[in-house]
Scaffold this active site. Structure first.
Site, PDB file in Angstrom:
ATOM      1  N   HIS A 161      64.017  71.878 -26.977  1.00  0.00           N
ATOM      2  CA  HIS A 161      63.592  70.875 -26.003  1.00  0.00           C
ATOM      3  C   HIS A 161      63.383  71.532 -24.642  1.00  0.00           C
ATOM      4  CE1 HIS A 161      65.701  68.271 -28.970  1.00  0.00           C
ATOM      5  NE2 HIS A 161      64.793  67.382 -28.618  1.00  0.00           N
ATOM      6  N   LEU A 162      62.296  71.187 -23.987  1.00  0.00           N
ATOM      7  CA  LEU A 162      62.141  71.615 -22.597  1.00  0.00           C
ATOM      8  C   LEU A 162      63.152  70.867 -21.737  1.00  0.00           C
ATOM      9  CD1 LEU A 162      58.236  71.786 -22.345  1.00  0.00           C
ATOM     10  CD2 LEU A 162      59.852  73.684 -22.599  1.00  0.00           C
TER      11      LEU A 162
END
Length: 314
Positions: free
Chosen positions: A143-144
């Site tokens: 996940h960013l």
């Protein structure tokens, strides 16, 4: 007389219940829906970040999961730093299907109230060529903006191909720093931006990410960082153009081995017996009386009675 008063009181209570003047309202946190910013229709380009200003100064990976950028000061504009509303912005995928900037104002309003359950297998980020080494998978769907910060799970605009080390040793400590700050300051906000960096124009796998954070209400005092996290795995060679990977050549392995033997430099808190990474902003704020530096092997430091600081997970 006393009995008569009691009867009158009971009649009044019954009357209130029948006419609706007594209201019972029970809220379930899982029923609370927060509105998210869905207005972005094109790739979001953050102001203030110019790759010519900082990326060319990033040294080649030499064993540490991340490096401080711009003296640990994020590139948010003065206008950005005034924002105290909740929002999330995820760039559209480009023509190659790659993720770009993810930007949010982290606060309790957008943080999840339940543990993550759904699988990420429905999303295949660019450059996903999975292999096992020594019984462990190389890649994670990273996940960013971490799930614990915004509750976004299988969002293809928020997932990139990243190594296990990149995800756990590189990004997670900074995500935890933001989450811990909000836990301690539930009314506050943290501007948070993660920018994937592709070394070559058509690379499918990011070489790393620029992570920035700034706590709004206290002007960055409680939570601030600006770091570049390397998307690498020690002993593994990655072709960032395609995501293909293999065990590193002998020459690269020697560099990794030499760095491990040499050790790293840590900031010590001689009072709490905690040690921090050299780039840790919390470590830098330790008073001179209790502050010391140590260069050497991490295990040797632990054997001397020191423990890793949770804020930077050295």
């Amino acid at each position: 007389m006393k009995n008569r008063i009691i009867v009158i009181y009971l009649l009044l209570v019954l009357s209130c219940l029948c006419t609706g003047c007594v209201e019972i309202n029970v809220s379930n946190p899982s029923d609370i829906v927060t509105e998210k910013d869905e207005t972005n229709t094109e790739t979001f380009v953050p102001e203030g970040i110019n790759s010519e200003n900082w990326f060319e100064s990033i040294p080649a990976y030499r064993g540490t999961p991340y490096i401080e950028v711009n003296n640990d000061i994020p590139f948010f504009t003065a206008e950005d730093k005034k924002k105290n509303d909740a929002f999330e912005i995820y760039s559209d995928l480009d023509e190659l299907g790659r993720c770009h900037v993810a930007y949010a104002n982290i606060c309790e309003e957008i943080m999840p109230v339940e543990d993550r359950e759904a699988s990420l297998n429905s999303v295949t980020p660019t450059g996903w060529h999975q292999n096992q080494y020594n019984g462990k998978w190389l890649y994670n769907r990273c996940h960013l903006i971490g799930y614990q910060l915004a509750g976004e799970n299988a969002n293809e605009k928020n997932l990139i191909t990243g190594t296990r080390s990149f995800n756990v040793e590189g990004m997670l400590p900074f995500e935890n720093t933001v989450a811990d700050y909000i836990d301690d300051n539930p009314s506050n906000h943290v501007l948070y931006r993660v920018t994937p960096v592709y070394k070559e124009e058509n690379d499918l796998v990011a070489y790393g990410v620029l992570m920035e954070a700034w706590s709004v209400e206290d002007n960055g005092y409680g939570c601030q960082f600006c770091v570049f996290v390397y998307n690498v795995q020690q002993g593994i060679e990655i072709d960032y153009a395609t995501g293909e990977n293999c065990e590193a050549t002998e020459e690269i392995s020697k560099v990794d081995s030499a760095q491990t033997k040499k050790g790293n430099t840590y900031i010590l808190n001689t009072n709490s017996k905690k040690f921090h990474t050299q780039d840790c902003s919390s470590g830098k704020r330790i008073g001179d009386k209790n502050k010391d530096n140590y260069t050497g092997n991490r295990d040797d430091l632990i054997s001397q009675g020191y423990t890793p600081a949770e804020c930077c997970n050295p």
